[in-house]
Design a protein around this motif. Sequence first.
Motif, mmCIF file in Angstrom:
data_model
loop_
_atom_site.group_PDB
_atom_site.id
_atom_site.type_symbol
_atom_site.label_atom_id
_atom_site.label_comp_id
_atom_site.label_asym_id
_atom_site.label_seq_id
_atom_site.Cartn_x
_atom_site.Cartn_y
_atom_site.Cartn_z
ATOM 1 N N LEU A 60 -29.555 27.700 -17.607
ATOM 2 C CA LEU A 60 -28.474 26.769 -17.938
ATOM 3 C C LEU A 60 -27.710 27.192 -19.192
ATOM 4 C CD1 LEU A 60 -30.058 23.341 -17.025
ATOM 5 C CD2 LEU A 60 -28.272 24.599 -15.815
ATOM 6 N N ALA A 61 -28.356 27.914 -20.103
ATOM 7 C CA ALA A 61 -27.687 28.362 -21.328
ATOM 8 C C ALA A 61 -26.511 29.284 -21.009
ATOM 9 C CB ALA A 61 -28.675 29.069 -22.254
ATOM 10 N N HIS A 62 -26.542 29.979 -19.887
ATOM 11 C CA HIS A 62 -25.409 30.825 -19.495
ATOM 12 C C HIS A 62 -24.160 29.982 -19.258
ATOM 13 C CE1 HIS A 62 -28.726 33.616 -18.538
ATOM 14 N NE2 HIS A 62 -27.847 34.536 -18.853
ATOM 15 N N PHE A 63 -24.353 28.712 -18.941
ATOM 16 C CA PHE A 63 -23.237 27.828 -18.616
ATOM 17 C C PHE A 63 -22.833 26.925 -19.780
ATOM 18 C CE2 PHE A 63 -25.290 29.096 -14.739
ATOM 19 C CZ PHE A 63 -24.216 29.507 -13.975
ATOM 20 N N ARG A 64 -23.453 27.163 -20.940
ATOM 21 C CA ARG A 64 -23.084 26.399 -22.127
ATOM 22 C C ARG A 64 -21.707 26.880 -22.581
ATOM 23 N NH1 ARG A 64 -23.923 26.960 -27.561
ATOM 24 N NH2 ARG A 64 -25.055 28.910 -27.300
ATOM 25 N N PRO A 65 -20.772 25.956 -22.846
ATOM 26 C CA PRO A 65 -19.449 26.380 -23.301
ATOM 27 C C PRO A 65 -19.543 27.216 -24.573
ATOM 28 C CG PRO A 65 -19.431 24.051 -22.721
ATOM 29 C CD PRO A 65 -20.866 24.505 -22.694
ATOM 30 N N VAL A 66 -18.650 28.177 -24.687
ATOM 31 C CA VAL A 66 -18.624 29.043 -25.860
ATOM 32 C C VAL A 66 -18.043 28.258 -27.022
ATOM 33 C CG1 VAL A 66 -17.639 31.158 -26.832
ATOM 34 C CG2 VAL A 66 -18.380 31.106 -24.453
ATOM 35 N N ASP A 67 -18.752 28.266 -28.126
ATOM 36 C CA ASP A 67 -18.295 27.607 -29.345
ATOM 37 C C ASP A 67 -17.614 28.675 -30.200
ATOM 38 O OD1 ASP A 67 -17.938 26.289 -31.737
ATOM 39 O OD2 ASP A 67 -19.968 25.480 -31.806
ATOM 40 N N GLU A 68 -16.319 28.533 -30.408
ATOM 41 C CA GLU A 68 -15.553 29.547 -31.153
ATOM 42 C C GLU A 68 -16.123 29.759 -32.555
ATOM 43 O OE1 GLU A 68 -13.355 31.509 -29.749
ATOM 44 O OE2 GLU A 68 -13.625 30.388 -27.897
ATOM 45 N N GLU A 69 -16.592 28.691 -33.180
ATOM 46 C CA GLU A 69 -17.160 28.812 -34.526
ATOM 47 C C GLU A 69 -18.409 29.693 -34.511
ATOM 48 O OE1 GLU A 69 -19.367 25.919 -37.670
ATOM 49 O OE2 GLU A 69 -17.505 25.165 -36.778
ATOM 50 N N ASP A 70 -19.263 29.489 -33.499
ATOM 51 C CA ASP A 70 -20.470 30.312 -33.372
ATOM 52 C C ASP A 70 -20.113 31.782 -33.182
ATOM 53 O OD1 ASP A 70 -22.061 28.117 -33.640
ATOM 54 O OD2 ASP A 70 -22.592 27.972 -31.512
ATOM 55 N N ALA A 71 -19.067 32.040 -32.402
ATOM 56 C CA ALA A 71 -18.672 33.418 -32.121
ATOM 57 C C ALA A 71 -18.202 34.139 -33.386
ATOM 58 C CB ALA A 71 -17.562 33.442 -31.068
ATOM 59 N N THR A 72 -17.562 33.425 -34.298
ATOM 60 C CA THR A 72 -17.057 34.074 -35.506
ATOM 61 C C THR A 72 -18.105 34.187 -36.601
ATOM 62 O OG1 THR A 72 -16.201 31.966 -36.322
ATOM 63 C CG2 THR A 72 -14.663 33.371 -35.104
ATOM 64 N N THR A 73 -19.132 33.332 -36.576
ATOM 65 C CA THR A 73 -20.146 33.363 -37.638
ATOM 66 C C THR A 73 -21.476 33.964 -37.171
ATOM 67 O OG1 THR A 73 -20.888 31.128 -37.085
ATOM 68 C CG2 THR A 73 -19.168 31.318 -38.764
ATOM 69 N N ARG A 74 -21.507 34.515 -35.964
ATOM 70 C CA ARG A 74 -22.756 35.047 -35.405
ATOM 71 C C ARG A 74 -23.230 36.260 -36.200
ATOM 72 N NH1 ARG A 74 -24.813 38.654 -31.706
ATOM 73 N NH2 ARG A 74 -22.862 39.667 -31.222
#
Length: 169
Positions: A60-74
């Motif tokens: 199910l984690a594959h279907f979690r919406p992408v959080d733009e904030e997470d993508a920039t601070t990963r």
Amino acid sequence: MGSCSSQAALIPDVDQILRETGFSQASLLRLYHRFQALDREEKGYLRSQRVDFAGFARVLAHFRPVDEEDATTRDPKQPEPLNSRMNKLRFAFQLYDLDRDGKISRNEMLQVLRLMVGVQVTDEQLESITDRTVQEADEDGDGAVSFMEFSKSLEKMNIEQKMSIRILK
């Protein structure tokens, strides 16, 4: 009713699942309750596939919406999140690559499409769709679609949105 944190502690390997999936504790707890409802026989896994809760959450984690904030601070040292574009594509590719040989053959494509559309489409239409799909994606002419060809054929599609379920935020 107890706090979210104390209830989440009842989930086996909760900390590891939280790290791997990116779900919040509250979301993971909701998924766990849903999993328990599906596990009517209380075996700790679902049906004959023996999908335990950790596997259920990872899928199910594959279907979690992408959080733009997470993508920039990963943190680049951390593994790519399961809901990243590349992991969503890998997941989708694996659904078609039934024999796990790294290629989607015409027959595999046809089998999966037949399962997805059921009786709504004639066999002739389905075969035509399959042939056209494989032909358009198969750049090297080997009669099958590699992961790179699959990814390239979907590069203009908003996979991040199409493979997201809002309730999994």
